[in-house]
Design an enzyme around this catalytic site. Sequence first.
Site, PDB file in Angstrom:
ATOM      1  N   SER A  17       0.882  -1.240  -0.016  1.00 11.00           N
ATOM      2  CA  SER A  17       0.050   0.049  -0.004  1.00 11.00           C
ATOM      3  C   SER A  17       0.657   1.356   0.068  1.00 11.00           C
ATOM      4  O   SER A  17       0.483   2.216   0.544  1.00 11.00           O
ATOM      5  CB  SER A  17      -0.912   0.063   1.231  1.00 11.00           C
ATOM      6  OG  SER A  17      -1.601  -1.139   1.348  1.00 11.00           O
ATOM      7  N   VAL A  18       2.242   1.262  -0.672  1.00 10.02           N
ATOM      8  CA  VAL A  18       2.796   2.313  -0.684  1.00 10.02           C
ATOM      9  C   VAL A  18       2.311   3.226  -2.061  1.00 10.02           C
ATOM     10  O   VAL A  18       3.131   4.215  -2.518  1.00 10.02           O
ATOM     11  CB  VAL A  18       4.242   2.256  -0.449  1.00 10.02           C
ATOM     12  CG1 VAL A  18       4.537   1.970   0.775  1.00 10.02           C
ATOM     13  CG2 VAL A  18       4.862   1.597  -1.554  1.00 10.02           C
ATOM     14  N   LYS A 193      16.978   3.103   5.911  1.00 10.29           N
ATOM     15  CA  LYS A 193      17.708   1.795   5.991  1.00 10.29           C
ATOM     16  C   LYS A 193      16.517   0.426   5.491  1.00 10.29           C
ATOM     17  O   LYS A 193      17.011  -0.382   4.843  1.00 10.29           O
ATOM     18  CB  LYS A 193      17.760   1.660   7.610  1.00 10.29           C
ATOM     19  CG  LYS A 193      18.479   0.027   7.769  1.00 10.29           C
ATOM     20  CD  LYS A 193      20.012   0.073   7.530  1.00 10.29           C
ATOM     21  CE  LYS A 193      20.643   0.645   8.685  1.00 10.29           C
ATOM     22  NZ  LYS A 193      22.233   1.141   8.138  1.00 10.29           N
ATOM     23  N   CYS A 390     -25.865  -0.914  -9.125  1.00  6.41           N
ATOM     24  CA  CYS A 390     -26.140  -2.707  -9.106  1.00  6.41           C
ATOM     25  C   CYS A 390     -27.144  -2.679  -7.922  1.00  6.41           C
ATOM     26  O   CYS A 390     -28.247  -2.707  -7.864  1.00  6.41           O
ATOM     27  CB  CYS A 390     -24.865  -3.058  -9.077  1.00  6.41           C
ATOM     28  SG  CYS A 390     -24.988  -4.861  -9.770  1.00  6.41           S
ATOM     29  N   GLN A 394     -31.126  -2.412  -7.432  1.00 10.22           N
ATOM     30  CA  GLN A 394     -31.991  -3.296  -6.894  1.00 10.22           C
ATOM     31  C   GLN A 394     -32.685  -3.104  -5.857  1.00 10.22           C
ATOM     32  O   GLN A 394     -34.099  -3.168  -5.539  1.00 10.22           O
ATOM     33  CB  GLN A 394     -31.183  -4.600  -6.704  1.00 10.22           C
ATOM     34  CG  GLN A 394     -30.404  -5.324  -8.021  1.00 10.22           C
ATOM     35  CD  GLN A 394     -29.571  -6.381  -7.532  1.00 10.22           C
ATOM     36  OE1 GLN A 394     -29.480  -6.615  -6.548  1.00 10.22           O
ATOM     37  NE2 GLN A 394     -29.098  -6.888  -8.732  1.00 10.22           N
ATOM     38  N   HIS A 516     -22.226  -1.131 -14.030  1.00 12.22           N
ATOM     39  CA  HIS A 516     -21.370  -0.413 -13.141  1.00 12.22           C
ATOM     40  C   HIS A 516     -20.607   0.734 -14.031  1.00 12.22           C
ATOM     41  O   HIS A 516     -19.436   0.415 -14.434  1.00 12.22           O
ATOM     42  CB  HIS A 516     -20.178  -1.236 -12.532  1.00 12.22           C
ATOM     43  CG  HIS A 516     -20.955  -2.162 -11.541  1.00 12.22           C
ATOM     44  ND1 HIS A 516     -20.769  -1.864 -10.141  1.00 12.22           N
ATOM     45  CD2 HIS A 516     -21.350  -3.363 -11.541  1.00 12.22           C
ATOM     46  CE1 HIS A 516     -21.122  -2.903  -9.493  1.00 12.22           C
ATOM     47  NE2 HIS A 516     -21.576  -3.632 -10.410  1.00 12.22           N
ATOM     48  N   GLU A 518     -19.105   3.060 -13.331  1.00 13.72           N
ATOM     49  CA  GLU A 518     -17.770   3.775 -12.668  1.00 13.72           C
ATOM     50  C   GLU A 518     -16.550   3.211 -13.451  1.00 13.72           C
ATOM     51  O   GLU A 518     -15.561   3.866 -13.548  1.00 13.72           O
ATOM     52  CB  GLU A 518     -17.619   3.519 -11.420  1.00 13.72           C
ATOM     53  CG  GLU A 518     -17.640   2.156 -10.683  1.00 13.72           C
ATOM     54  CD  GLU A 518     -19.018   1.411 -10.437  1.00 13.72           C
ATOM     55  OE1 GLU A 518     -20.093   1.878 -11.086  1.00 13.72           O
ATOM     56  OE2 GLU A 518     -19.126   0.328  -9.947  1.00 13.72           O
TER      57      GLU A 518
HETATM   58  N1  GLN Z   1     -25.904  -8.665  -5.046  1.00 16.32           N
HETATM   59  C1  GLN Z   1     -26.281  -8.198  -6.314  1.00 16.32           C
HETATM   60  C2  GLN Z   1     -26.255  -9.167  -7.217  1.00 16.32           C
HETATM   61  O1  GLN Z   1     -25.513 -10.305  -7.088  1.00 16.32           O
HETATM   62  C3  GLN Z   1     -25.647  -6.953  -6.659  1.00 16.32           C
HETATM   63  C4  GLN Z   1     -23.982  -7.227  -7.065  1.00 16.32           C
HETATM   64  C5  GLN Z   1     -23.384  -5.677  -7.350  1.00 16.32           C
HETATM   65  O2  GLN Z   1     -23.858  -4.736  -6.701  1.00 16.32           O
HETATM   66  N2  GLN Z   1     -22.386  -5.492  -7.841  1.00 16.32           N
HETATM   67  O3  GLN Z   1     -27.062  -9.198  -8.316  1.00 16.32           O
END
Ligand code: GLN
Length: 577
Positions: A17-18, A193, A390, A394, A516, A518
């Site tokens: 983690s550097v 060191k 995601c 849901q 996702h 992102e």
């Molecule tokens: N647990 C949920 C699914 O498997 C959502 C997964 C997630 O958020 N990546 O569908």
Amino acid sequence: MPEERKFIFITGGVLSSVGKGIVASSIGLILKKRGFNVTMIKVDPYINVDAGTMNPYMHGEVFVTEDGGETDLDLGHYERFLDISLTKDHNITTGQVYLSVIMKERKGEYLGKCVQIIPHITDEIKNRIRTVGERSGAEVVIVEIGGTVGDIEGLPFLEAIRQMRLEEGFDNTLFIHVALVPILSVTKEQKTKPLQHSVNELRRIGIQPDIIVARCDEPLEEEARRKIALFGNVPVSAVFTSYTVLTVYEVPLILDKQGVGDFICKRLKLKPKARPDWTPWKKFIQSLKQPTHIVNVAMCGKYTKLKDSYISIIEALNHAGAKLETKVNLVWIDAEKLEKQNRESEKLRSKLKQCDGILALPGFGARGAEGKIEAIRIARENDVPFLGICFGMQLAVVEYARHVAGLKKANSTEIDPKTPHPVIDLLPEQLEIREKGGTMRLGAQASVLVKNSLAYTLYGEQVIFERHRHRYEVNPSYWKILQEKGLFFSGWSVDKRRVEFIELPDHYFFLGTQAHPEYKSRPLKPSPVFLGFIKACIFKSKGKSSPFRKQTQRSKAASPVSCEHASALITSIKHSY
Ligand code: GLN
């Protein structure tokens, strides 16, 4: 195709983690800016075949590639810094290496031989690295070795790269060692060191670094630099510092300024094809560092203590913020704490109402789910801009089913398998699956957006691709009632068997996505979803009316394009990975 491919190997010393991944990505970008085709590989010496089965709380986020790889989060840094798309074979683990060697042994491919770490495991490692180089056509392949020098698990990988120096030649290989130089709080002395010891450890196994990058809170003092050079057996000009900066995106700039790019090119006999132009990158950093506005976004999830669990989302928010010259201040909300009825949860509720936006984070399992549902209720009822990713999407469906559609006790079967209203249920193809590794719906998937929806307004396109990682989806048996009660399904899978986007037409900004987005966000190319969300947060914080409400005339009659039309659109879109 390059005549001779160059390999840069990056090792780490003293502790993990550097920021080795950031240094590796920065070096990648520095070379890319000089006109080279660069690709990157992360080696993870753990026995897991991939990161998919690891708890994000221990190991940080699982980064999903276009081809559905569940990989180490460093691949996210590589993709973001270099603006490239990688595939699962860019993350090599001990698990994968042993699995294939053992499978070959069972097939009889080593018949008569005793299968050993050297040469069979090391050959497999070298083969995988070279194959990635060949497939990508890259001129420079940067290979980051995870973990710290001295770890038992890392030894076969270090041995493999030691052999590669011999096989590929001195001019085609370069070793960079990144290690911590702590500063003692009392004397303010830079202590070299531990770094010296880690270089010794490397040399003991036959690797002499060509470059040493010290990770230090401050730029290295001359004396420390000279000491590192002397004991590390490198010229002083080969010692650089990755010192602490405000944002990780500054690291390429500070390293290039110290001359690391020119040093590497000279050492590898690479003739730069371009003079690095850092102007757009600098502009991006400027907006990150000197924003003109600030918004508060609630991050509602269960891994709020290890921020690396949500790193791509945090970065996507930063990219969107930078584009809009806005600092995105993250207000972490531990979902579990919202589940209780006490003073603390009351405080959290009013905090949520005051935020400029609420983001329901992805996740798995029951823990914290009710808290997320509560946060979503607050966003919906108080007209606070909302984004559900995601699991967050849901749970927005569950919240709507319970509190608007009158389906009390509605739930996802992931949380309550006996719920009377399983509005979120397993994908049909998931029903028979028992194995956990790599069995979700993964990677890039196409969605067809309903014209004039919020999602369509954000993307400006009807067919889009985003990466996925889930087992559950909106249950088709509940589509009718949910839509009748006002939940708008604004994006579908091409075969119209899955809901990909949901929204609330009369809300300030309420968007949920099964995808996702992102993962595809880049510093200079923010994700449309995050950009729209932050824009809504900015308007909200200024007390203005929603910038999207009027634009998106979301009529309930609007329907997605037909399947045939969508398929034609998809084929016409050049989508390569
Ligand atoms: N647990 C949920 C699914 O498997 C959502 C997964 C997630 O958020 N990546 O569908």
